[in-house]
Structure formats: structure tokens, C-alpha cells
Design an enzyme around this catalytic site. Structure first.
Site, PDB file in Angstrom:
ATOM      1  N   CYS A 249       0.834  -1.207   0.000  1.00 25.65           N
ATOM      2  CA  CYS A 249       0.000   0.000   0.000  1.00 25.65           C
ATOM      3  C   CYS A 249       0.877   1.270   0.000  1.00 25.65           C
ATOM      4  O   CYS A 249       1.499   1.574  -1.008  1.00 25.65           O
ATOM      5  CB  CYS A 249      -0.976  -0.032   1.164  1.00 25.65           C
ATOM      6  SG  CYS A 249      -2.391   1.067   0.932  1.00 25.65           S
ATOM      7  N   HIS A 334      -4.056  -4.987  -0.037  1.00 24.56           N
ATOM      8  CA  HIS A 334      -3.662  -5.557   1.253  1.00 24.56           C
ATOM      9  C   HIS A 334      -3.674  -7.077   1.173  1.00 24.56           C
ATOM     10  O   HIS A 334      -4.728  -7.700   1.302  1.00 24.56           O
ATOM     11  CB  HIS A 334      -4.618  -5.081   2.353  1.00 24.56           C
ATOM     12  CG  HIS A 334      -4.401  -3.660   2.740  1.00 24.56           C
ATOM     13  ND1 HIS A 334      -3.600  -3.288   3.803  1.00 24.56           N
ATOM     14  CD2 HIS A 334      -4.856  -2.504   2.189  1.00 24.56           C
ATOM     15  CE1 HIS A 334      -3.585  -1.972   3.901  1.00 24.56           C
ATOM     16  NE2 HIS A 334      -4.342  -1.472   2.931  1.00 24.56           N
ATOM     17  N   GLU A 336      -2.714  -9.198   3.269  1.00 23.97           N
ATOM     18  CA  GLU A 336      -3.060  -9.812   4.551  1.00 23.97           C
ATOM     19  C   GLU A 336      -4.564  -9.813   4.794  1.00 23.97           C
ATOM     20  O   GLU A 336      -5.065 -10.491   5.691  1.00 23.97           O
ATOM     21  CB  GLU A 336      -2.361  -9.072   5.700  1.00 23.97           C
ATOM     22  CG  GLU A 336      -3.025  -7.788   6.169  1.00 23.97           C
ATOM     23  CD  GLU A 336      -2.965  -6.645   5.172  1.00 23.97           C
ATOM     24  OE1 GLU A 336      -3.741  -5.676   5.328  1.00 23.97           O
ATOM     25  OE2 GLU A 336      -2.148  -6.712   4.240  1.00 23.97           O
TER      26      GLU A 336
END
Length: 365
Positions: A249, A334, A336
Site C-alpha cells: 500500500c 492488502h 493480509e
């Protein structure tokens, strides 16, 4: 009643919840953004990438499963306002340890409920991301804009990062993480792969990082305009040719700037859990979770050493980069966060492979 007032006088009315009494004396213009995710309000509110912003949630009912502290993405929030259509207490949820309203009250977040979030989102879609001010009277908001009051110039990264270096134990190689407002799930993803993690504040120097002899480095997510962090860009420039690097990001954007590229502001950003991304190397498309207002300008990467590796299928923006010489990769989304299947976690596996291969080349185990 209370109001969200924009500079052009456009006003949205609602009812207060959260910490209005604590915050009513300090009016400030904050960027108003929207997120289209159907769930995950807790992760969004504690995502430090929202630092300094007023968040509009397009899902009509919010708070219906309460608040469970283990799911927080950080132990603090820097959100400056939350706007919802319908606020549910959600305390009857099986795992709830309180309500969303309780959390906002305890962490100084002003909320506005009963707002026509559909109309507000359409307004932001038409005119782009805009600053707005939360006030108890519409007149107070109009007076604020007439005076053109300025907020603090400190970048929100420095209000989101950790204050000092700390270490997370692990049995594997040491990884440095530059914390610009890192989500807790990024740390968990690295821990799952056995890393020992040393977390550095955003203001750390290249020398401080290299002194610890890490095997790799992660540049985390975070809030704000990357071009307003020239001192951080300079540090990244000194590091990315010395270690395997994963940028996520804001970290992705900082890598582009460090290599001579450029970033620009998107009209209303990418914030939601259903953004399709195509991997140009494999032809595989995945759904991704995203939260950012800036993007890398693709034509500025010429001569930088970076190639575009992933692309957003909605608007064609750069979603991933790979360096042609150094073991450096980055993603705008993202990895994750799993809006569905967890195939985007493969990014962490690629990083692990780069760290292992680089260690073998240098004769380190």
C-alpha cells in the site's frame, strides 16, 4: 442533531454518537472517504491508513456484531469521524465485548448516524474526495469554511507509527518492518512464516535499520500523501537495493517514489473488499481488499528499474511492481486481508522465497 458540512455548503444531517462531548471544542477539516465493504467495520476503524479521515460506510447497518478487541488492526485509532446509515448496538453477538459506540466513545471518535449514506457516497463519487467538517450546527460549519481554518501540518504517518523500536520474537530470520501505520494482520502474516520481526518507527534512518543486519524489509501500509514524505522516500532509496523488500500500500508508493517514479491522487480512492486485480505474469485474477487514495503513475516508472506486475481490472491502475535487478516486490492492495479466498497471501510466500534465496547467495543460513 449534528452535521457534515462541505466547503461548497453541501450539508448532510444525522444524529450524534461516540465522543462528541470530548471533541466538540476542536473543529477541523478532514478528508471524507467511503468504503463499500459489506462487513469488517472493526478492522476499518482500527486501520491506521484511515488516520486523519472521516469514514463513510456504505453498508446500511453497522455495528450489528458488536466489538471484539482481538480483531483490532491496531491498539489505537486515528479516525476523525465515522458516518453510518443505521447504528446497531450489537451487544448480543456471541463474541462481543462491547459495542461499536462504546469503542468510539472510549477512543475519541465522533460518529454521525441516520445519515443518507447513499446520497453522500454519490456526492463523493461525483465531486471526488473532499474535506468536510463535523459540527453540531450547520451555521458553525459554514462559518468554519468562511474562515478557511487550517489543520496541523504534521503528516498522519507520524501520528500513526510506533514511538520506538520493538521486537517480536520468532525462530526464523530477522525482518525489519518500517511502520507507517501497519495493520496487525501484516505482522501476523510474517509471524506465521516464522520471522523474528523488528519494528521501526517511520522516522528511522537507513543506518539504524542496517545496523540490526535484517535479512529483509517490509514497508507497511499507512495514511496520507506519499509525496509529502520526502525524508522517508530518501531512507527507502538507501535501503531497497541492499535487502529483499516487500512494499504494501503506502510502502508500494514510497518504493516507486524512491526509484524516481511519481504518484497521484485518485478521484475518490479504492476502499473496499471487492477490487479485482490481474497478475500480468500468471494471468490469474483475484479479489483484493484495498484502502488508499493515491496510486503510482505508470508512465513515470520508465527507467526506474520497476515493471508493472499487477493491474486493477476496474480502472487499469498499477496494483503491483517488481524490480528487474533487485529482489523487490510491492502491491497496492492488502495481501493480509482476505475478502474471500486467501490466495493473495501468496505475496508473503514470494517474499519469503526472496529472503531465502538472497541469504543463500550471501552464504547466510
Amino acid at each position: 442533531m449534528a452535521y457534515l458540512v462541505f466547503m461548497d455548503g453541501t450539508t448532510f444531517e444525522g444524529e450524534t454518537f461516540g465522543a462528541w462531548e470530548k471533541c466538540s471544542s476542536s473543529l477541523a477539516a478532514r478528508e471524507v472517504v467511503f468504503n463499500t465493504s459489506m462487513s469488517g467495520y472493526q478492522e476499518m476503524i482500527t486501520d491506521l491508513s484511515y488516520a486523519g479521515q472521516i469514514l463513510v460506510l456504505t453498508q446500511p447497518q453497522i455495528g450489528n456484531y458488536g466489538w471484539h478487541h482481538e480483531e483490532n488492526e491496531a491498539d489505537k485509532t486515528r479516525l476523525q469521524g465515522l458516518i453510518v446509515r443505521e447504528l446497531s448496538q450489537g451487544e448480543g453477538s456471541l463474541h462481543a465485548e462491547g459495542s461499536l459506540e462504546d469503542y468510539c466513545q472510549q477512543h475519541n471518535v465522533r460518529g454521525l448516524k441516520g445519515v443518507d449514506t447513499r446520497a453522500l457516497t454519490r456526492y463523493l463519487r461525483e465531486f471526488g474526495t473532499l474535506p468536510g467538517v463535523l459540527t453540531e450546527t450547520r451555521e458553525e460549519g459554514l462559518v468554519f469554511w468562511q474562515k478557511q481554518q487550517d489543520s496541523s501540518n504534521e503528516h498522519w504517518v507520524y501520528r500513526s507509527t510506533v514511538k520506538e523500536v520493538y521486537e517480536i520474537p520468532g525462530s526464523g530470520p530477522l525482518i525489519a518492518l518500517l511502520d507507517f501505520g501497519a495493520k496487525r494482520n501484516i505482522l501476523r502474516s510474517l509471524q506465521q512464516r516464522g520471522y523474528r520481526i523488528m519494528v521501526f518507527p517511520a522516522g528511522s534512518t537507513a543506518e539504524e535499520v542496517l545496523r540490526q543486519r535484517p535479512r529483509g524489509m517490509v514497508l507497511s501500509n499507512g495514511p496520507g500523501d506519499p509525496s509529502e514524505l520526502p525524508e522517508v522516500v530518501a531512507v527507502v532509496r538507501q535501503l531497497y537495493d541492499k535487502l529483499p523488500v516487500l512494499g504494501i500500500c503506502l510502502g508500494h508508493q514510497l518504493l516507486a517514489l524512491a526509484a524516481g517514479g511519481e504518484t497521484y491522487k485518485l478521484p475518490y480512492g479504492h476502499r473496499g473488499g471487492n477490487h479485482p486485480v490481474l497478475d500480468l505474469r500468471t494471468g490469474k485474477a483475484t479479489m483484493t481488499s484495498q484502502n488508499h487514495g493515491y496510486a503510482v503513475r505508470e508512465d513515470s516508472l520508465k527507467g526506474s528499474g520497476f515493471e508493472v506486475a499487477m493491474r486493477n481490472l476496474n480502472d487499469g491502475t498499477v496494483e503491483g511492481m517488481e524490480h528487474t535487478t533487485y529482489p523487490v516486490i510491492s502491491v497496492q492492495f492488502h495481501p493480509e486481508g482476505a475478502p474471500g479466498p486467501e490466495e493473495n497471501c501468496e505475496i508473503f510466500n514470494r517474499f519469503t522465497k526472496m529472503v531465502d534465496e538472497n541469504s543463500l547467495r550471501k552464504g547466510r543460513r
